[in-house]
Motif scaffolding. Structure first.
Motif, PDB file in Angstrom:
ATOM      1  N   PRO A  51     -16.657   6.867  -5.252  1.00  0.00           N
ATOM      2  CA  PRO A  51     -18.020   7.307  -4.916  1.00  0.00           C
ATOM      3  C   PRO A  51     -18.317   8.677  -5.524  1.00  0.00           C
ATOM      4  O   PRO A  51     -17.400   9.444  -5.845  1.00  0.00           O
ATOM      5  CB  PRO A  51     -17.995   7.392  -3.391  1.00  0.00           C
ATOM      6  N   THR A  52     -19.590   8.970  -5.647  1.00  0.00           N
ATOM      7  CA  THR A  52     -20.040  10.259  -6.166  1.00  0.00           C
ATOM      8  C   THR A  52     -20.891  10.952  -5.118  1.00  0.00           C
ATOM      9  O   THR A  52     -21.785  10.331  -4.533  1.00  0.00           O
ATOM     10  CB  THR A  52     -20.881  10.063  -7.442  1.00  0.00           C
ATOM     11  N   LEU A  53     -20.605  12.223  -4.891  1.00  0.00           N
ATOM     12  CA  LEU A  53     -21.433  13.063  -4.041  1.00  0.00           C
ATOM     13  C   LEU A  53     -22.321  13.880  -4.958  1.00  0.00           C
ATOM     14  O   LEU A  53     -21.827  14.663  -5.769  1.00  0.00           O
ATOM     15  CB  LEU A  53     -20.574  14.001  -3.182  1.00  0.00           C
ATOM     16  N   LEU A  54     -23.634  13.685  -4.865  1.00  0.00           N
ATOM     17  CA  LEU A  54     -24.589  14.472  -5.642  1.00  0.00           C
ATOM     18  C   LEU A  54     -25.139  15.572  -4.750  1.00  0.00           C
ATOM     19  O   LEU A  54     -25.553  15.313  -3.620  1.00  0.00           O
ATOM     20  CB  LEU A  54     -25.745  13.606  -6.135  1.00  0.00           C
ATOM     21  N   PHE A  55     -25.145  16.801  -5.274  1.00  0.00           N
ATOM     22  CA  PHE A  55     -25.627  17.949  -4.503  1.00  0.00           C
ATOM     23  C   PHE A  55     -26.398  18.867  -5.438  1.00  0.00           C
ATOM     24  O   PHE A  55     -26.355  18.715  -6.662  1.00  0.00           O
ATOM     25  CB  PHE A  55     -24.456  18.690  -3.849  1.00  0.00           C
ATOM     26  N   ASP A  56     -27.096  19.842  -4.871  1.00  0.00           N
ATOM     27  CA  ASP A  56     -27.883  20.778  -5.665  1.00  0.00           C
ATOM     28  C   ASP A  56     -26.971  21.877  -6.195  1.00  0.00           C
ATOM     29  O   ASP A  56     -26.608  22.809  -5.482  1.00  0.00           O
ATOM     30  CB  ASP A  56     -29.012  21.371  -4.828  1.00  0.00           C
ATOM     31  N   GLY A  57     -26.611  21.774  -7.457  1.00  0.00           N
ATOM     32  CA  GLY A  57     -25.709  22.733  -8.081  1.00  0.00           C
ATOM     33  C   GLY A  57     -26.336  24.078  -8.358  1.00  0.00           C
ATOM     34  O   GLY A  57     -25.634  25.042  -8.676  1.00  0.00           O
ATOM     35  N   ASP A  58     -27.659  24.183  -8.240  1.00  0.00           N
ATOM     36  CA  ASP A  58     -28.326  25.466  -8.421  1.00  0.00           C
ATOM     37  C   ASP A  58     -28.430  26.244  -7.117  1.00  0.00           C
ATOM     38  O   ASP A  58     -28.796  27.407  -7.115  1.00  0.00           O
ATOM     39  CB  ASP A  58     -29.740  25.267  -8.987  1.00  0.00           C
ATOM     40  N   CYS A  59     -28.147  25.595  -6.012  1.00  0.00           N
ATOM     41  CA  CYS A  59     -28.242  26.231  -4.697  1.00  0.00           C
ATOM     42  C   CYS A  59     -26.877  26.782  -4.295  1.00  0.00           C
ATOM     43  O   CYS A  59     -25.903  26.029  -4.192  1.00  0.00           O
ATOM     44  CB  CYS A  59     -28.721  25.203  -3.674  1.00  0.00           C
ATOM     45  N   GLY A  60     -26.813  28.080  -4.073  1.00  0.00           N
ATOM     46  CA  GLY A  60     -25.559  28.710  -3.676  1.00  0.00           C
ATOM     47  C   GLY A  60     -25.028  28.177  -2.358  1.00  0.00           C
ATOM     48  O   GLY A  60     -23.828  27.950  -2.196  1.00  0.00           O
ATOM     49  N   PHE A  61     -25.916  27.963  -1.398  1.00  0.00           N
ATOM     50  CA  PHE A  61     -25.486  27.436  -0.105  1.00  0.00           C
ATOM     51  C   PHE A  61     -24.888  26.038  -0.265  1.00  0.00           C
ATOM     52  O   PHE A  61     -23.811  25.746   0.244  1.00  0.00           O
ATOM     53  CB  PHE A  61     -26.653  27.402   0.892  1.00  0.00           C
ATOM     54  N   CYS A  62     -25.570  25.171  -1.017  1.00  0.00           N
ATOM     55  CA  CYS A  62     -25.096  23.796  -1.216  1.00  0.00           C
ATOM     56  C   CYS A  62     -23.757  23.779  -1.951  1.00  0.00           C
ATOM     57  O   CYS A  62     -22.836  23.054  -1.568  1.00  0.00           O
ATOM     58  CB  CYS A  62     -26.123  22.991  -1.997  1.00  0.00           C
ATOM     59  N   THR A  63     -23.658  24.579  -2.998  1.00  0.00           N
ATOM     60  CA  THR A  63     -22.425  24.630  -3.785  1.00  0.00           C
ATOM     61  C   THR A  63     -21.266  25.145  -2.947  1.00  0.00           C
ATOM     62  O   THR A  63     -20.167  24.582  -2.985  1.00  0.00           O
ATOM     63  CB  THR A  63     -22.629  25.507  -5.039  1.00  0.00           C
ATOM     64  N   THR A  64     -21.502  26.181  -2.163  1.00  0.00           N
ATOM     65  CA  THR A  64     -20.457  26.720  -1.286  1.00  0.00           C
ATOM     66  C   THR A  64     -20.024  25.680  -0.259  1.00  0.00           C
ATOM     67  O   THR A  64     -18.829  25.504   0.000  1.00  0.00           O
ATOM     68  CB  THR A  64     -20.951  28.002  -0.587  1.00  0.00           C
ATOM     69  N   ALA A  65     -20.984  24.963   0.305  1.00  0.00           N
ATOM     70  CA  ALA A  65     -20.659  23.929   1.295  1.00  0.00           C
ATOM     71  C   ALA A  65     -19.816  22.821   0.671  1.00  0.00           C
ATOM     72  O   ALA A  65     -18.814  22.381   1.259  1.00  0.00           O
ATOM     73  CB  ALA A  65     -21.946  23.349   1.885  1.00  0.00           C
ATOM     74  N   VAL A  66     -20.182  22.376  -0.518  1.00  0.00           N
ATOM     75  CA  VAL A  66     -19.419  21.310  -1.189  1.00  0.00           C
ATOM     76  C   VAL A  66     -18.014  21.786  -1.520  1.00  0.00           C
ATOM     77  O   VAL A  66     -17.043  21.048  -1.320  1.00  0.00           O
ATOM     78  CB  VAL A  66     -20.162  20.803  -2.446  1.00  0.00           C
ATOM     79  N   ARG A  67     -17.865  23.009  -1.999  1.00  0.00           N
ATOM     80  CA  ARG A  67     -16.524  23.530  -2.321  1.00  0.00           C
ATOM     81  C   ARG A  67     -15.674  23.628  -1.064  1.00  0.00           C
ATOM     82  O   ARG A  67     -14.475  23.329  -1.080  1.00  0.00           O
ATOM     83  CB  ARG A  67     -16.613  24.887  -3.030  1.00  0.00           C
ATOM     84  N   TRP A  68     -16.275  24.031   0.067  1.00  0.00           N
ATOM     85  CA  TRP A  68     -15.542  24.089   1.332  1.00  0.00           C
ATOM     86  C   TRP A  68     -15.100  22.676   1.733  1.00  0.00           C
ATOM     87  O   TRP A  68     -13.959  22.468   2.151  1.00  0.00           O
ATOM     88  CB  TRP A  68     -16.417  24.706   2.433  1.00  0.00           C
ATOM     89  N   ILE A  69     -15.996  21.721   1.609  1.00  0.00           N
ATOM     90  CA  ILE A  69     -15.678  20.330   1.947  1.00  0.00           C
ATOM     91  C   ILE A  69     -14.538  19.810   1.072  1.00  0.00           C
ATOM     92  O   ILE A  69     -13.614  19.161   1.564  1.00  0.00           O
ATOM     93  CB  ILE A  69     -16.936  19.444   1.825  1.00  0.00           C
TER      94      ILE A  69
END
Length: 129
Positions: free
Chosen positions: A5-23
């Motif tokens: 599967p692929t998780l698509l997220f907003d790579g321009d958003c610092g909050f979103c990117t930080t959340a994905v990296r934490w996950i």
């Protein structure tokens, strides 16, 4: 067909990117995380407006889940206790609450830590869809 599967997220958003990296570090879902800005949205069958509005979980067969449902699928893929939490998020009335909380966070991400100018632009664009 994608192998995982692929998780698509907003790579321009610092909050979103930080959340994905934490996950990725702490939950270890079985997926590939890709910023929607670098994805073939047309090939996936997703509009830019939808990708701006919510995180998306795309199965190898091409089924797309968004928002709280995407989070649930992500947690299910991780196994263990995370899987139990993912399953709980799919059961009413928890599912309804999870959708409300997800929308609250997504609609207000410009006010959260790690915000970038892109968060404001994405919010403004998402509201016009």
């Amino acid at each position: 067909m994608r192998p995982v599967p692929t998780l698509l997220f907003d790579g321009d958003c610092g909050f979103c990117t930080t959340a994905v990296r934490w996950i990725e570090r702490n939950v270890s879902p079985r997926c590939e995380s890709v910023a929607w800005q670098r994805a073939d949205l047309r090939g996936i069958g997703v509009t830019r407006q939808r990708a701006q509005r919510e995180a998306l979980w795309v199965t190898p067969a091409g089924t797309v889940y968004g928002g709280a449902d995407a989070v649930s699928k992500l947690l299910l893929s991780a196994g263990g206790g995370w899987s139990l939490l993912g399953a709980l998020l799919m059961v009413e009335p928890v599912r309804r609450v999870a959708h409300g909380v997800y929308r609250l966070v997504a609609d207000n991400r410009s006010r959260l830590p790690g915000t970038t100018d892109a968060c404001f632009r994405s919010e403004a664009g998402a509201r016009h869809t």
